[in-house]
Design a protein around this motif. Sequence first.
Motif, PDB file in Angstrom:
ATOM      1  N   SER A 237       3.247  60.210  59.171  1.00  0.00           N
ATOM      2  CA  SER A 237       4.278  59.370  58.570  1.00  0.00           C
ATOM      3  C   SER A 237       4.154  57.986  59.169  1.00  0.00           C
ATOM      4  N   ALA A 238       4.575  56.987  58.438  1.00  0.00           N
ATOM      5  CA  ALA A 238       4.496  55.599  58.932  1.00  0.00           C
ATOM      6  C   ALA A 238       5.862  55.228  59.497  1.00  0.00           C
ATOM      7  N   ILE A 239       5.932  55.144  60.820  1.00  0.00           N
ATOM      8  CA  ILE A 239       7.219  54.911  61.492  1.00  0.00           C
ATOM      9  C   ILE A 239       7.192  53.537  62.140  1.00  0.00           C
ATOM     10  N   PRO A 240       7.996  52.616  61.677  1.00  0.00           N
ATOM     11  CA  PRO A 240       7.935  51.224  62.185  1.00  0.00           C
ATOM     12  C   PRO A 240       8.027  51.116  63.708  1.00  0.00           C
ATOM     13  N   LEU A 241       8.841  51.964  64.340  1.00  0.00           N
ATOM     14  CA  LEU A 241       9.012  51.819  65.788  1.00  0.00           C
ATOM     15  C   LEU A 241       7.812  52.321  66.573  1.00  0.00           C
ATOM     16  N   TYR A 242       6.995  53.217  65.955  1.00  0.00           N
ATOM     17  CA  TYR A 242       5.860  53.756  66.713  1.00  0.00           C
ATOM     18  C   TYR A 242       4.623  53.005  66.243  1.00  0.00           C
ATOM     19  N   TRP A 243       4.535  51.819  66.691  1.00  0.00           N
ATOM     20  CA  TRP A 243       3.517  50.898  66.174  1.00  0.00           C
ATOM     21  C   TRP A 243       2.118  51.336  66.580  1.00  0.00           C
ATOM     22  N   GLY A 244       1.117  50.808  65.919  1.00  0.00           N
ATOM     23  CA  GLY A 244      -0.251  51.183  66.282  1.00  0.00           C
ATOM     24  C   GLY A 244      -0.853  52.112  65.239  1.00  0.00           C
ATOM     25  N   GLY A 245      -0.236  52.164  64.089  1.00  0.00           N
ATOM     26  CA  GLY A 245      -0.789  53.010  63.014  1.00  0.00           C
ATOM     27  C   GLY A 245       0.188  54.117  62.657  1.00  0.00           C
ATOM     28  N   ASP A 246      -0.239  55.032  61.800  1.00  0.00           N
ATOM     29  CA  ASP A 246       0.613  56.160  61.432  1.00  0.00           C
ATOM     30  C   ASP A 246       0.898  57.019  62.653  1.00  0.00           C
TER      31      ASP A 246
END
Length: 302
Positions: A237-246
């Motif tokens: 999933s693409a989570i804005p807070l866990y940056w660095g890719g999916d």
Amino acid sequence: MTQTAGKLETAKPEVYGGGLHPQVHDLGELRLYQSRVLAEEQTPFQKLTVFENPILGRVLGSDGISQTSEGDEATYHEMMAHIPMFAHGHVKSVLIIGGGDGGILRCVLDHKGVTRAVLAEIDAAVPRLVKQYIPAICGGAFDDPRAEIKIGDGFDFVRNTHETFDVIIVDSTDAYGPGRVLFEDEFFRLAKQRLNPGGIFVNQNATDFVKYADEMLVTTVARALRRHYADVSFFRSAIPLYWGGDTFFGWATDDAALRRQPLTAIQQRYDASGIQTKYYNPDMHVASFALPNSVRAMMQKA
Ligand code: SAM
């Protein structure tokens, strides 16, 4: 500092971030503008901060790392909870390790067939602060009669309990501090003993750029899970807070068919559930198991 929704109006806004643990995440650090700090608390396990960001709304941070927010929580909690729940199809009991913000618990309890959800969270301050400052994430989940909240180390819980579950979801912090043990083989072994036949194990795994010790976390986790399960993969999933890719969630079960459910089956279960979602839908469910070559290569190294 004054602000209108979504817009900062000062030259030098305050920021939150920068507490990364180098042995896990040496990409750099994500810093979020903070327009207001609502709470700060040093607990025996972490420094918790609740602050407001002009775009994401209220954010929960731990040791300088933003964990979840009103604005992006659905990209994480809905995918991490509904994918195993709809893939399984008849879940009655769920164990959540970590997840003290209540987001996973809220999504799991939306499934009317669930009769019991146990959440083992090491830090009592997390549910307390989220209930007080970010109720949009936990909703009424902590007060649901089907839910049991256990304050303690999730590792100790799986070691000491005799209870078994249809789905186990490890919604922990990354592989440092108290979260580190939840990425070790012994934890995976003990958790497998707590899973009912045909059950599904899912864990939060960070992005495909995150190292754990000297190896990509995806490789480390895939290798460990394969010692205990017949079918191991990831969904993203693409989570804005866990940056660095999916973000890639670990997936493990002894029934390989559960990952390959046809869209029609997932759609039928989703429609029958009556659950309203902001981000998850059956098309996203099926597509989330499609992995990039970079992650496939990491799995082949496992
Ligand atoms: N979604 C966030 C992420 O992916 O980073 C994490 C959600 S939640 C805030 C993570 C929770 O894991 C925290 O509340 C933390 O206290 C809890 N936690 C960390 N290590 C734990 C352990 N060994 N047992 C139980 N809970 C743990």
